[in-house]
Design an enzyme around this catalytic site. Sequence first.
Site, PDB file in Angstrom:
ATOM      1  N   GLU A   1      39.262  49.891  32.709  1.00  0.00           N
ATOM      2  CA  GLU A   1      38.774  48.818  33.575  1.00  0.00           C
ATOM      3  C   GLU A   1      37.682  48.006  32.862  1.00  0.00           C
ATOM      4  O   GLU A   1      37.628  46.779  32.976  1.00  0.00           O
ATOM      5  CB  GLU A   1      38.271  49.424  34.897  1.00  0.00           C
TER       6      GLU A   1
ATOM      7  N   GLU B   1      39.318  39.707  30.250  1.00  0.00           N
ATOM      8  CA  GLU B   1      39.780  38.626  31.125  1.00  0.00           C
ATOM      9  C   GLU B   1      38.743  37.526  31.339  1.00  0.00           C
ATOM     10  O   GLU B   1      39.117  36.380  31.527  1.00  0.00           O
ATOM     11  CB  GLU B   1      40.359  39.133  32.448  1.00  0.00           C
TER      12      GLU B   1
ATOM     13  N   ARG C   1      42.016  30.961  43.412  1.00  0.00           N
ATOM     14  CA  ARG C   1      43.297  31.630  43.185  1.00  0.00           C
ATOM     15  C   ARG C   1      43.841  31.359  41.790  1.00  0.00           C
ATOM     16  O   ARG C   1      44.746  32.060  41.340  1.00  0.00           O
ATOM     17  CB  ARG C   1      44.322  31.152  44.218  1.00  0.00           C
TER      18      ARG C   1
ATOM     19  N   LYS D   1      37.915  44.039  32.196  1.00  0.00           N
ATOM     20  CA  LYS D   1      36.899  43.082  32.664  1.00  0.00           C
ATOM     21  C   LYS D   1      36.460  42.203  31.502  1.00  0.00           C
ATOM     22  O   LYS D   1      36.366  40.991  31.633  1.00  0.00           O
ATOM     23  CB  LYS D   1      35.660  43.809  33.223  1.00  0.00           C
TER      24      LYS D   1
ATOM     25  N   ASN E   1      54.889  27.258  47.100  1.00  0.00           N
ATOM     26  CA  ASN E   1      54.444  28.415  46.311  1.00  0.00           C
ATOM     27  C   ASN E   1      55.658  29.303  46.117  1.00  0.00           C
ATOM     28  O   ASN E   1      56.424  29.503  47.058  1.00  0.00           O
ATOM     29  CB  ASN E   1      53.388  29.225  47.065  1.00  0.00           C
ATOM     30  N   GLY E   2      55.789  29.888  44.925  1.00  0.00           N
ATOM     31  CA  GLY E   2      56.922  30.773  44.666  1.00  0.00           C
ATOM     32  C   GLY E   2      57.845  30.149  43.642  1.00  0.00           C
ATOM     33  O   GLY E   2      57.486  29.186  42.955  1.00  0.00           O
TER      34      GLY E   2
ATOM     35  N   CYS F   1      49.360  29.605  43.088  1.00  0.00           N
ATOM     36  CA  CYS F   1      49.380  28.327  43.793  1.00  0.00           C
ATOM     37  C   CYS F   1      48.800  28.461  45.197  1.00  0.00           C
ATOM     38  O   CYS F   1      48.829  29.545  45.783  1.00  0.00           O
ATOM     39  CB  CYS F   1      50.798  27.818  43.908  1.00  0.00           C
TER      40      CYS F   1
ATOM     41  N   LYS G   1      44.088  34.656  40.915  1.00  0.00           N
ATOM     42  CA  LYS G   1      43.506  35.734  41.712  1.00  0.00           C
ATOM     43  C   LYS G   1      44.592  36.586  42.338  1.00  0.00           C
ATOM     44  O   LYS G   1      44.488  37.799  42.403  1.00  0.00           O
ATOM     45  CB  LYS G   1      42.612  35.122  42.801  1.00  0.00           C
TER      46      LYS G   1
ATOM     47  N   TRP H   1      49.857  26.485  39.832  1.00  0.00           N
ATOM     48  CA  TRP H   1      49.735  27.321  38.630  1.00  0.00           C
ATOM     49  C   TRP H   1      51.100  27.255  37.977  1.00  0.00           C
ATOM     50  O   TRP H   1      52.074  27.781  38.516  1.00  0.00           O
ATOM     51  CB  TRP H   1      49.365  28.752  39.049  1.00  0.00           C
TER      52      TRP H   1
ATOM     53  N   HIS I   1      44.183  59.229  16.827  1.00  0.00           N
ATOM     54  CA  HIS I   1      45.635  59.033  16.676  1.00  0.00           C
ATOM     55  C   HIS I   1      45.980  57.579  16.362  1.00  0.00           C
ATOM     56  O   HIS I   1      47.130  57.188  16.501  1.00  0.00           O
ATOM     57  CB  HIS I   1      46.354  59.481  17.951  1.00  0.00           C
TER      58      HIS I   1
END
Length: 624
Positions: free
Chosen positions: A497, A504, A27, A501, A116-117, A2, A619, A90, A520
């Site tokens: 990584e 996402e 964000r 990438k 926010n929170g 948010c 973000k 969000w 395995h």
Amino acid sequence: MCGIVGYVGPRRATPILLEGLKRLEYRGYDSAGIAVGLAGSASEEGGAKGAPKASGNRLQVIKKIGKIAALRAVVPKDLPGDWGIGHTRWATHGGVTDANAHPHLDASGKIAVVHNGIIENYRPLREMLEKDGVRFASETDTEVIPNLIARYYEGDLEAAVKAALGHFEGTYGIAVIHADHPGLIVGARNGSPLVVGVGEGEMLLASDVTAMISHTRQVVYLNDGEVVVIEPSGYRTTGRDDRPVDKKVDQVTWELNNIEKGDYPCYMEKEIFEQPESIARALSGRIDRETASAKLGGLNLDKRRLREVGRVHVIAAGTSWHAGLVGAGLLESLARIPASAELASELRYRNPVVEKDSLWFAVSQSGETADTLYAMREIQRKGGTVLGVCNVVGSTIARESEGGVYVHSGPEIAVASTKAFTSQLAALYLFTLQQARMRDLSMEEGLRFIEALEAVPGAVKKVLGGRDELQRIAKKYSHATDFLFLGRGLMYPIALEGALKLKEISYIHAEGYASGEIKHGPIALVSPEVPSVFVVPDDGLREKTISNMREIKARGGPVIAIGVEGDGEVASIADDFFGVPKGDPRFYPFTMIVPLQLIAYFCALELGRDVDQPRNLAKSVTVE
Ligand code: M6R
């Protein structure tokens, strides 16, 4: 996640709020809204006890699910707004609906709040307020805030906010306005960032400086437990107990064009291509050829303490964790210090052992990631020393750590982290050099390390020259539904990584594995439809990785290899090969991640994804 923006001053608030919200888009959010105060005529009567004399003032709230463009479309063009607050939400408590979007009003419609929170104890508070006859308009935790403030309001908004805050458990960054207090915003922070922007005859409040950078570069970062009141003429900060708190005004050093796309179609592409410069910035002024070591003054640890470090732990999440895994691997091999990288979300609840000679690094681009921040506080509670490796200057992790290193990548706007990753690597490589030189790395070896480190920006630039070839490879495989990413040693975190990438931003399912692990289990996934991306440098593990590539080929799996230029053997096994410039194997994490970033980027473009703001992601992940 948010975002908050607020404005008081002589200009019309509405366009400033909408512009701020647009800048907060990166964000991640799913709805947005604004509340603006519209001044009525002055009155002799005044409102409640102590309230300013004003009448006819009202708040207008407009909120909408979807992008800022959708909100903009329903905001009347001529809406003045003399002061106001805005929010990008969000969703956490309650679905993505117009009603759940912020700002939220109290039952009288006079108080508006953006938050926010998470208010963890909102249920009992809501029940209590409902018993008192308050009717709620949303399913959110936030709506209890304006209603509780209203309960305490007797004409002094700041006092009412402070009284209400005493009831909240959880995290918040809030901005509050009241119809009867034109040109005044009260902000409060506990666990969610808030920054004051100090302008000429105007003031701003935001969760992130990007929302106000086009108006002012003078900022004041609030700490947890602080409350701020902003008015056009200035600001005052106090604790919740009314004790005044003196704050330092900081200067934002980066430019507006750092948060604009320029000629690039997406922030992510821009940020990938900025890496030669951002890595150079992370190294700048930190290399000491005379001692063949690194200068990291911000660590705030004396030489004796640094020499006595017996173990290093990195705490981080996502991409920053992958950087930590590379850093830990290098520290062990070069400085011979036992090192590990831990997922912050796991560490916090594991009751970790904090040894006296351990040093902890909280690695975070945003410096606001809740998991990392809470894990760091847990370590500090147990007496551990935590240093920050952050990009965002003035962020909470940077401020709460005992010292650290800013990575100076410049603002990273795309949700998928790219340039921050390579700058985090640069910082961890510098720390490794310093530690190794304090132990048994010779001057000569130190200088060789420095030469290789200084060559990294140039090598990354050469890799970026392969853009078209990487686009071709990405196009060829972008319709696969599953990918494997495989590497060994320092290339294992690079494989992780690469997989992160791709998943996402393209939403293609991808798994990163240590190449030695495929037999395995994951090898069962291999088929002509599942490409495997190998990261295979010319290091001591090359032969082993080549064997793994052959195992995949033998089972009909297509292989894409990111290797070293001129490696004919690897190229001949792979269906598609991309070579990075030959160099010191310890530095391949910098060059080998770049083709993976570009492959992910071009796959996402090919599939028509929203590269910069992928679905469901934020973000800066400021909730647990
Ligand atoms: O701001 P941080 O570095 O602490 O963020 C950690 C992760 O949330 C972040 O790296 C995330 O995984 C990114 N989306 C990766 O691209």
